[in-house]
Write an enzyme that holds these catalytic residues in place. Sequence first.
Site, PDB file in Angstrom:
ATOM      1  N   HIS A 178      25.464  56.672 -14.889  1.00 23.36           N
ATOM      2  CA  HIS A 178      25.384  58.106 -14.578  1.00 23.36           C
ATOM      3  C   HIS A 178      26.773  58.745 -14.596  1.00 23.36           C
ATOM      4  O   HIS A 178      26.934  59.868 -15.076  1.00 23.36           O
ATOM      5  CB  HIS A 178      24.744  58.337 -13.203  1.00 23.36           C
ATOM      6  CG  HIS A 178      23.259  58.241 -13.199  1.00 23.36           C
ATOM      7  ND1 HIS A 178      22.435  59.097 -13.901  1.00 23.36           N
ATOM      8  CD2 HIS A 178      22.432  57.375 -12.564  1.00 23.36           C
ATOM      9  CE1 HIS A 178      21.174  58.771 -13.701  1.00 23.36           C
ATOM     10  NE2 HIS A 178      21.142  57.721 -12.889  1.00 23.36           N
ATOM     11  N   CYS A 188      14.399  55.599 -12.077  1.00 19.25           N
ATOM     12  CA  CYS A 188      15.529  56.477 -11.768  1.00 19.25           C
ATOM     13  C   CYS A 188      14.989  57.755 -11.148  1.00 19.25           C
ATOM     14  O   CYS A 188      14.047  58.347 -11.688  1.00 19.25           O
ATOM     15  CB  CYS A 188      16.301  56.792 -13.054  1.00 19.25           C
ATOM     16  SG  CYS A 188      17.703  57.897 -12.811  1.00 19.25           S
ATOM     17  N   HIS A 247      23.551  50.701 -13.336  1.00 18.51           N
ATOM     18  CA  HIS A 247      22.693  51.868 -13.544  1.00 18.51           C
ATOM     19  C   HIS A 247      23.389  53.129 -13.024  1.00 18.51           C
ATOM     20  O   HIS A 247      23.469  54.142 -13.726  1.00 18.51           O
ATOM     21  CB  HIS A 247      21.350  51.652 -12.827  1.00 18.51           C
ATOM     22  CG  HIS A 247      20.425  52.817 -12.908  1.00 18.51           C
ATOM     23  ND1 HIS A 247      19.315  52.818 -13.707  1.00 18.51           N
ATOM     24  CD2 HIS A 247      20.443  54.029 -12.291  1.00 18.51           C
ATOM     25  CE1 HIS A 247      18.693  53.988 -13.578  1.00 18.51           C
ATOM     26  NE2 HIS A 247      19.362  54.733 -12.719  1.00 18.51           N
ATOM     27  N   GLU A 248      23.906  53.054 -11.804  1.00 19.02           N
ATOM     28  CA  GLU A 248      24.576  54.220 -11.215  1.00 19.02           C
ATOM     29  C   GLU A 248      25.892  54.519 -11.937  1.00 19.02           C
ATOM     30  O   GLU A 248      26.245  55.679 -12.141  1.00 19.02           O
ATOM     31  CB  GLU A 248      24.796  54.021  -9.712  1.00 19.02           C
ATOM     32  CG  GLU A 248      23.527  53.824  -8.903  1.00 19.02           C
ATOM     33  CD  GLU A 248      22.454  54.885  -9.121  1.00 19.02           C
ATOM     34  OE1 GLU A 248      22.797  56.050  -9.432  1.00 19.02           O
ATOM     35  OE2 GLU A 248      21.262  54.549  -8.997  1.00 19.02           O
TER      36      GLU A 248
END
Length: 175
Positions: A145, A99, A141-142
Site C-alpha cells: 500500500h 483487504c 501486503h501493507e
Amino acid sequence: MSIYSIVTAPDERLKQKSKPVLECTDQTRKFMHDMLETMYNANGAGLAAVQVGVLQRILVIDIKAHDPVERPKDFYPLFIVNPEIIEQSTELVTANEGCISLPEQRIEVMRPESVKIRYLDYHGKSQELKANDWLARVIQHEYDHLEGKLMVDYLSNLKRDVVLRKLKKLKNNIV
C-alpha cells in the site's frame, strides 16, 4: 480516538506512493492510535495510512489472535513508521488475502515466506524485525500500500479489470 473512513478501490490515492514521516511526534502517535481503532473497527489485520487517505509511510498491524508464533505479551499492536524491506526469502508462498480497501474480494497472492524490515517504532526508535508466515504476509501486503500497489496488481490484466469493475459497481450501489 477517531475512526476514519476507509479509502476503497478504485480510488486513485491507493495508487500513489506514500511519503516518509519526518519525525514521530505526539500527533503521529495519536494518528497511529486512530489508525489502529479504525483497523479494529473494520476487522482488519493491518492498515496503511493511505487507506485512510493520508499519504504517509505508516502501518499498524495486530494479528495477535491469528499469529501461530508465540510472542511477548506486548508485541502487538505493531506501529511501523518508514519501513524498508531489507531482506526477503527466496521461498515463495501463495495464500488467500483480503483487504479492507477491496471489500468482499479474496485473491491468491504469491509472496516471499519471510522478510526482514527496518523501521521506526512508536517512539521513533530504529528497529529491525524478521517476520515469517502470516506476519510476513501482512507486513508485505501493507507495505505494498505504501508503494501504491494493491493485491489486484498481482493478477492478470483481465482478472484485475473484472475485480475493479465489481468494486466500482459495489461502491456505486452503496453511495
